[in-house]
Motif scaffolding. Structure first.
Motif, PDB file in Angstrom:
ATOM      1  N   ARG A 123     -18.947 -10.949 -81.420  1.00 42.31           N
ATOM      2  CA  ARG A 123     -19.498  -9.637 -81.712  1.00 42.31           C
ATOM      3  C   ARG A 123     -18.472  -8.759 -82.415  1.00 42.31           C
ATOM      4  N   MET A 124     -18.958  -7.686 -83.019  1.00 41.75           N
ATOM      5  CA  MET A 124     -18.118  -6.736 -83.737  1.00 41.75           C
ATOM      6  C   MET A 124     -17.859  -5.512 -82.879  1.00 41.75           C
ATOM      7  N   ALA A 125     -17.037  -4.616 -83.396  1.00 42.12           N
ATOM      8  CA  ALA A 125     -16.833  -3.304 -82.780  1.00 42.12           C
ATOM      9  C   ALA A 125     -17.492  -2.248 -83.646  1.00 42.12           C
ATOM     10  N   ASN A 126     -18.051  -1.229 -83.000  1.00 43.64           N
ATOM     11  CA  ASN A 126     -18.548  -0.038 -83.680  1.00 43.64           C
ATOM     12  C   ASN A 126     -17.422   0.989 -83.547  1.00 43.64           C
ATOM     13  N   ARG A 127     -16.601   1.118 -84.602  1.00 46.82           N
ATOM     14  CA  ARG A 127     -15.295   1.788 -84.474  1.00 46.82           C
ATOM     15  C   ARG A 127     -15.189   3.042 -85.329  1.00 46.82           C
ATOM     16  N   GLY A 129      -2.768  10.518 -95.051  1.00 43.78           N
ATOM     17  CA  GLY A 129      -3.412   9.240 -95.303  1.00 43.78           C
ATOM     18  C   GLY A 129      -3.151   8.169 -94.257  1.00 43.78           C
ATOM     19  N   THR A 130      -2.429   8.484 -93.206  1.00 42.30           N
ATOM     20  CA  THR A 130      -2.145   7.496 -92.165  1.00 42.30           C
ATOM     21  C   THR A 130      -3.238   7.507 -91.098  1.00 42.30           C
ATOM     22  N   LEU A 131      -3.466   6.346 -90.487  1.00 38.64           N
ATOM     23  CA  LEU A 131      -4.414   6.262 -89.381  1.00 38.64           C
ATOM     24  C   LEU A 131      -3.785   6.862 -88.140  1.00 38.64           C
ATOM     25  N   ARG A 132      -4.454   7.820 -87.536  1.00 34.38           N
ATOM     26  CA  ARG A 132      -3.907   8.503 -86.361  1.00 34.38           C
ATOM     27  C   ARG A 132      -4.580   8.074 -85.066  1.00 34.38           C
ATOM     28  N   ALA A 133      -5.830   7.607 -85.139  1.00 35.40           N
ATOM     29  CA  ALA A 133      -6.535   7.186 -83.925  1.00 35.40           C
ATOM     30  C   ALA A 133      -7.740   6.348 -84.305  1.00 35.40           C
ATOM     31  N   SER A 134      -8.163   5.510 -83.358  1.00 36.00           N
ATOM     32  CA  SER A 134      -9.424   4.784 -83.508  1.00 36.00           C
ATOM     33  C   SER A 134     -10.097   4.727 -82.150  1.00 36.00           C
ATOM     34  N   TYR A 135     -11.393   4.476 -82.159  1.00 34.71           N
ATOM     35  CA  TYR A 135     -12.170   4.454 -80.920  1.00 34.71           C
ATOM     36  C   TYR A 135     -13.346   3.512 -81.094  1.00 34.71           C
ATOM     37  N   ASP A 136     -13.524   2.594 -80.140  1.00 39.03           N
ATOM     38  CA  ASP A 136     -14.665   1.683 -80.144  1.00 39.03           C
ATOM     39  C   ASP A 136     -15.744   2.208 -79.204  1.00 39.03           C
ATOM     40  N   LYS A 137     -16.948   2.324 -79.716  1.00 36.84           N
ATOM     41  CA  LYS A 137     -18.077   2.841 -78.940  1.00 36.84           C
ATOM     42  C   LYS A 137     -18.199   2.101 -77.609  1.00 36.84           C
ATOM     43  N   ILE A 138     -18.264   2.866 -76.526  1.00 36.32           N
ATOM     44  CA  ILE A 138     -18.284   2.286 -75.186  1.00 36.32           C
ATOM     45  C   ILE A 138     -19.690   1.912 -74.738  1.00 36.32           C
TER      46      ILE A 138
END
Length: 286
Positions: free
Chosen positions: A97-101, A109-118
């Motif tokens: 399965r994939m992540a809904n992120r 331009g830098t990535l500061r945070a990510s979150y995968d739908k719980i």
């Protein structure tokens, strides 16, 4: 906590072409930044909205994900904004399965945070619609926060909105702004979208920022639109009129968070309590 900022919500009608969706999002992000937004949020499934698992898998391929993210990172850096991509389908190493992120990109331009739908939307609606997100997406296991210059941002995605404990936990960890990028169905949106977003704001004394998908999509689904910004007192301060692609803007004053929490300090008054075993009841007082 510094002075306020202008938030911009991008309402979209994503289809089955990643390239076209990225172009649509980029155009609206530019418009929001041009109108003064320092923080811009796009909706759930910004880059692709389709029922086809094969199309999702292709878009979630690491190379495709990196290409889309590179576009958004470059755009955030060019415009000097905090860019919150509401979510994308992302492949997970070794998983079926994939992540809904969701991704939060800084003004450099830098990535500061990510979150995968719980929480997964697995429901059968009265109008015959049936959804089984858990067949495609692997639920996330961790909440996420990120510090902005104006305060702390708590992340969620769509169906998470119905789980108040997540939002209280984020607020208890210092969130001043809660986010709900979404693709609410038209039926559930008409019934619950406004009241749930206002409730989450009132319960936590936070701003709630919710960019939405809207309209009839290429795969036939209908989403509700009505992107909303709600203040810590539960007042709607900005709303998209209907479901067409557009920008929603509002000035956010972080001082309102502390003001609301002083007036009704629910985060301070929460108490743990015991629950009786099912069916058990103590003897009445004689």
């Amino acid at each position: 906590m510094t002075q306020g900022f202008i938030a911009g919500l991008v309402q979209m009608r994503s289809g089955r072409s990643v390239r076209e969706n990225v172009e649509q999002a980029s155009r609206l992000i530019r418009e929001a930044a041009g109108r003064g937004a320092s923080y811009v949020q796009t909706p759930e499934m910004t880059t692709l909205l389709t029922r086809s698992r094969d199309e999702l898998a292709e878009a979630a391929d690491p190379a495709a994900t990196e290409e889309a993210l590179a576009r958004f990172r470059s755009l955030a850096g060019e415009l000097g904004i905090w860019l919150h991509i509401g979510s994308m389908a992302v492949s997970l190493p070794g998983a079926e399965r994939m992540a809904n992120r969701a991704f939060v990109i800084g003004p450099d331009g830098t990535l500061r945070a990510s979150y995968d739908k719980i929480h997964m939307f697995d429901v059968d609606l009265p109008n015959g619609e049936s959804w089984r997100e858990s067949r495609t997406y692997q639920p996330g296991e961790s909440a996420a926060l990120v510090d902005l210059p104006w305060g702390r941002l708590g992340l969620s995605i769509c169906y998470d909105l119905r789980f108040a404990t997540l939002f209280r936990a984020l607020a208890e960890r210092g969130a001043d702004f809660l986010t709900v990028p979404a693709a609410f169905t038209r039926q559930t949106g008409e019934a619950h979208w406004h009241v749930l977003l206002r409730a989450r704001a009132i319960e936590t004394g936070t701003f709630v920022l919710a960019a939405a998908q809207g309209g009839t999509h290429e795969d036939g689904r209908q989403t509700y639109g009505h992107s909303l910004i709600v203040d810590p007192w539960g007042r709607i301060v900005a709303e998209a009129e209907g479901d067409n692609p557009c920008i929603v803007m509002a000035r956010i004053d972080p001082a309102q968070v502390q003001e609301a929490r002083k007036r009704i300090p629910v985060l301070e008054h929460g108490r743990r309590f015991a629950l009786p075993e099912s069916g058990a009841m103590k003897d009445p007082v004689q």
